[in-house]
Design an enzyme around this catalytic site. Structure first.
Site, mmCIF file in Angstrom:
data_model
loop_
_atom_site.group_PDB
_atom_site.id
_atom_site.type_symbol
_atom_site.label_atom_id
_atom_site.label_comp_id
_atom_site.label_asym_id
_atom_site.label_seq_id
_atom_site.Cartn_x
_atom_site.Cartn_y
_atom_site.Cartn_z
ATOM 1 N N LYS A 69 -5.071 36.930 6.565
ATOM 2 C CA LYS A 69 -3.745 37.232 6.950
ATOM 3 C C LYS A 69 -3.342 38.186 6.064
ATOM 4 O O LYS A 69 -3.507 38.506 4.894
ATOM 5 C CB LYS A 69 -2.870 35.933 6.877
ATOM 6 C CG LYS A 69 -2.982 35.250 5.431
ATOM 7 C CD LYS A 69 -2.311 33.877 5.442
ATOM 8 C CE LYS A 69 -2.566 33.347 4.013
ATOM 9 N NZ LYS A 69 -1.820 31.676 3.912
ATOM 10 N N ARG A 113 0.263 19.919 11.160
ATOM 11 C CA ARG A 113 -0.678 20.496 10.381
ATOM 12 C C ARG A 113 -1.207 19.400 9.407
ATOM 13 O O ARG A 113 -2.135 19.406 8.907
ATOM 14 C CB ARG A 113 -0.028 21.654 9.413
ATOM 15 C CG ARG A 113 -1.339 22.277 8.682
ATOM 16 C CD ARG A 113 -0.844 23.666 8.155
ATOM 17 N NE ARG A 113 -1.712 24.315 7.429
ATOM 18 C CZ ARG A 113 -1.882 25.590 6.905
ATOM 19 N NH1 ARG A 113 -0.839 26.302 7.537
ATOM 20 N NH2 ARG A 113 -2.737 25.903 5.824
ATOM 21 N N ARG A 147 -11.559 27.522 5.005
ATOM 22 C CA ARG A 147 -10.554 28.781 4.583
ATOM 23 C C ARG A 147 -11.448 29.797 4.211
ATOM 24 O O ARG A 147 -12.089 29.740 3.138
ATOM 25 C CB ARG A 147 -9.575 28.273 3.579
ATOM 26 C CG ARG A 147 -8.539 29.575 3.231
ATOM 27 C CD ARG A 147 -7.595 29.409 2.246
ATOM 28 N NE ARG A 147 -7.136 28.228 2.118
ATOM 29 C CZ ARG A 147 -6.026 28.165 2.669
ATOM 30 N NH1 ARG A 147 -5.126 29.106 3.278
ATOM 31 N NH2 ARG A 147 -5.149 26.946 2.609
ATOM 32 N N GLU A 190 1.004 27.551 17.358
ATOM 33 C CA GLU A 190 2.157 27.764 16.558
ATOM 34 C C GLU A 190 3.595 27.561 17.213
ATOM 35 O O GLU A 190 3.755 28.203 18.173
ATOM 36 C CB GLU A 190 2.351 29.109 15.340
ATOM 37 C CG GLU A 190 3.090 29.252 14.424
ATOM 38 C CD GLU A 190 2.470 28.959 13.162
ATOM 39 O OE1 GLU A 190 3.328 28.979 12.256
ATOM 40 O OE2 GLU A 190 1.198 28.702 13.114
ATOM 41 N N ARG A 227 2.284 25.104 12.699
ATOM 42 C CA ARG A 227 1.041 24.793 13.345
ATOM 43 C C ARG A 227 1.199 23.539 14.243
ATOM 44 O O ARG A 227 1.761 22.453 13.827
ATOM 45 C CB ARG A 227 -0.146 24.654 12.586
ATOM 46 C CG ARG A 227 -0.561 25.971 11.679
ATOM 47 C CD ARG A 227 -1.291 26.880 12.733
ATOM 48 N NE ARG A 227 -2.610 26.445 13.019
ATOM 49 C CZ ARG A 227 -3.753 26.789 12.135
ATOM 50 N NH1 ARG A 227 -3.647 27.524 11.137
ATOM 51 N NH2 ARG A 227 -5.068 26.220 12.354
ATOM 52 N N LYS A 247 1.106 37.060 13.132
ATOM 53 C CA LYS A 247 1.370 35.817 12.441
ATOM 54 C C LYS A 247 2.746 35.266 12.635
ATOM 55 O O LYS A 247 3.614 35.846 11.951
ATOM 56 C CB LYS A 247 0.957 35.942 10.686
ATOM 57 C CG LYS A 247 1.088 34.796 9.971
ATOM 58 C CD LYS A 247 0.551 35.021 8.668
ATOM 59 C CE LYS A 247 0.413 33.365 7.805
ATOM 60 N NZ LYS A 247 1.205 32.300 8.226
ATOM 61 N N GLU A 258 -3.770 39.572 15.880
ATOM 62 C CA GLU A 258 -2.688 38.545 16.427
ATOM 63 C C GLU A 258 -1.545 38.753 15.370
ATOM 64 O O GLU A 258 -1.835 38.913 14.174
ATOM 65 C CB GLU A 258 -3.294 37.347 16.525
ATOM 66 C CG GLU A 258 -4.460 37.247 17.255
ATOM 67 C CD GLU A 258 -4.908 35.734 17.328
ATOM 68 O OE1 GLU A 258 -4.257 34.901 16.734
ATOM 69 O OE2 GLU A 258 -6.248 35.510 17.836
ATOM 70 N N PHE A 275 -3.103 30.076 20.363
ATOM 71 C CA PHE A 275 -4.267 31.189 20.064
ATOM 72 C C PHE A 275 -5.522 30.884 19.800
ATOM 73 O O PHE A 275 -6.317 31.580 19.670
ATOM 74 C CB PHE A 275 -3.786 31.935 18.467
ATOM 75 C CG PHE A 275 -3.377 30.964 17.457
ATOM 76 C CD1 PHE A 275 -4.549 30.297 16.830
ATOM 77 C CD2 PHE A 275 -2.117 30.588 17.047
ATOM 78 C CE1 PHE A 275 -4.209 29.488 15.736
ATOM 79 C CE2 PHE A 275 -1.938 29.474 15.717
ATOM 80 C CZ PHE A 275 -3.141 28.999 15.231
#
Length: 564
Positions: free
Chosen positions: A428, A276, A422, A306, A261, A256, A254, A346
């Site tokens: 990314k 966020r 994470r 986003e 966010r 970025k 996808e 997303f």
């Protein structure tokens, strides 16, 4: 009813204890000892916070208010309080010394009350709640008055911890990891069950009370709840596309986006938007709220996306423009016309009463596409391509950069949605120098023409186990005199104490920092230092949960050595 003195005594023992296992045992004893009503308060207090992360309540006490309250309670001047702060380097020790001096005969340490009166844990919490609700004209005086009440009601054992809690910096080394394990130990619930309960609720206080009441079965039944935001799943930098494809095979690719966010909660026609940082930004983004009402066809849903600010030619505008929209409280409709936003969705975590976070990404995307109606330039499900073709991935990457965005996301199609995590399921790729999100914990007054500005800033990463922020260096480049003026004003409300040119700041503001490399260092508590750090951005959209962990720095250091 548990007295606050008992809490303070427990904190003192924990503060003097080394080793996370022993600390966990002490916290478990404390949690097991308090009542059900007190348990969520104590769970947050022991981590140095007053309210859960998802709550809109904020205590709003800075150094100025705290010093004024201590001055009124002790009979000392604010200047004398500041001098004690410089000597002790600790707001808790400052409070104990200031109130202990009683230099002008001011009544302190419970002298307003009979010996029978003891501050309870709930009374302290209720005062903090009152402080958080103070607003408008006279709010500062109200905060000072309530703090003064607490200081004048407290014993020498209590007052230091009240002062530390007022600035949400308890300094006893207890973080989420220790509290999670303590809940498990206190109420005989498996750690992984506690962890999942926390992941779904973003509230260890709620998890603790549920564990005490119903044990493992009750905690296992905790679930997502509309209007209670959860932490967003995070991504880390891919070492190389080749290595990533080797690990996961086919990947979901996808764009970025160069935006911010947004977590969307839809409950019928009631729409809530969270940043966020998990702040409620619904009133600032009325255009997004209306778009969700019109184009998201679901009775209830929790979505991840986003928001991107778009210029006249359809290209992303500067990140600061997005923040103007997020921060705006007045004239929001005119600002919406001036800075239009596009919402790119997303992921979906909840749909029509069903929790979807354990479903694989491909299934969640299928459900997402089925309930969101695309409307170009307003709201859309972002395009996703599943492929193992490296050439195709590089083409998508080039297209994203050409459109003005940051790069691409590479996701494991079979991955669940892991709130706050994470890991390698979301990666990314960006062309810019690697950056770190670090919290500012201190500053120094400048020299020469920058004497009136805070000229350099101390940075720290996060240790999730202890909850502490570990220094990794300073940044003094990457900003103009205009920015320094803005930063000095911004950080003035976050000053905890000053000593000469050095300033200690409440950890709250996140800097995105670029650097040349990570080096081993004995000068900083983290054990690492950044070579040639420079400021890239102030990440107002990120919270303390987004600060890079010490584990992440260790991983990056090892990867850096493997590449060299």
């Amino acid at each position: 009813m548990t007295s606050f003195k008992e809490f303070a005594q427990a904190c003192e023992v924990i503060e003097e204890t080394s080793g996370s296992l022993d600390m966990t045992s002490l916290v478990a004893e404390l949690l097991d000892r308090v009542s059900l009503e007190e348990l969520p308060v104590v769970t947050h207090f022991v981590m140095g916070e007053v309210f859960p992360a998802w709550s809109s309540e904020e205590i709003g006490v800075g150094a100025g208010i705290l010093y004024a309250a201590l001055a009124k309670s002790s009979g000392l001047s604010v200047n004398e309080i500041e001098n004690i702060v410089k000597e002790t380097g600790d707001i808790g020790k400052t409070a104990v010394r200031a109130l202990g001096k009683n230099s002008k005969g001011q009544a302190t340490f419970s002298s307003f009350f009979t010996e029978a009166h003891e501050l309870s844990i709930l009374e302290v919490f209720q005062r903090f709640q009152t402080i958080s609700k103070a607003s408008g004209k006279g709010s500062q005086a109200a905060r000072i008055k309530n703090l003064q009440y607490l200081f004048n009601s407290a014993s020498a054992e209590e007052v230091g911890y009240i002062a530390r809690l007022a600035v949400e910096d308890l300094r006893i080394g207890v973080g989420e990891g220790i509290v999670r394990d303590a809940i498990a130990a206190a109420f005989n619930v498996p750690v992984e069950v506690v962890e999942r309960g926390f992941m779904l609720t973003n509230d260890l206080g709620l998890v603790a009370t549920t564990a005490k009441q119903g044990g493992t079965e009750a905690v296992s039944e905790l679930d997502l709840q509309l209007d209670r935001p959860i932490r967003m799943m995070l991504a880390q930098i891919t070492p190389t596309l080749e290595a990533t494809l080797s690990d996961i095979g086919e990947a979901a690719i996808e764009w970025k986006f160069d935006g911010a966010r947004v977590q969307i909660h839809k409950d019928g026609d009631k729409i809530k938007l969270y940043s966020r940082r998990l702040e409620d930004i619904s009133n600032s983004l009325p255009d997004i709220v209306e778009s969700v009402k019109k184009y998201v066809h679901a009775d209830s849903a929790i979505l991840d996306g986003e928001a991107v600010a778009i210029d006249e030619e359809g290209h992303p505008r500067a990140f600061q423009d997005i923040l103007k929209r997020f921060r705006r409280k007045y004239d929001v409709h005119s600002t919406a016309k001036e800075i239009p936003l596009t919402l790119n969705i997303f992921d979906i975590m909840y749909l029509n009463g069903k929790n979807l976070i354990d479903e694989p990404l491909v299934k969640r995307r299928e459900l997402l596409s089925g309930c969101v109606e695309n409307s170009d330039s307003i709201i859309q499900v972002d395009k996703q391509v599943i492929t193992s073709d490296l050439e195709k991935i590089n083409t998508i990457y080039s297209e994203a950069l050409k459109a003005g965005h940051e790069g691409i996301m590479i996701k494991n199609p079979q991955s669940p949605y892991s709130p706050g995590k994470r890991g390698k399921n979301w990666l990314k790729k960006k062309p810019v120098m690697e950056t770190l999100d670090l919290v500012v914990i201190g500053a120094e007054w400048g020299y020469g023409r920058r004497t009136s500005f805070m000229g350099s800033y101390a940075l720290a990463c996060h240790d999730p186990e202890t909850g502490r922020f570990l220094p990794v260096g300073k940044v003094a480049t990457g900003f103009s005199d205009e920015q320094l003026s803005e930063f000095t004003a911004l950080f003035s409300d976050l000053i905890i104490m000053e000593s000469g040119k050095k300033i200690e700041l409440k950890p709250e503001v996140i800097f995105e920092i670029a650097f040349e490399e990570i080096q081993k260092s004995t000068n900083y508590e983290s054990g690492y230092a950044l070579r040639f750090p420079r400021l890239v951005n102030v990440r107002d959209d990120k919270s303390l949960e987004d600060v890079e962990t010490i584990g992440r720095l260790e991983e990056m250091y090892k990867l850096q050595r493997e590449r060299s």
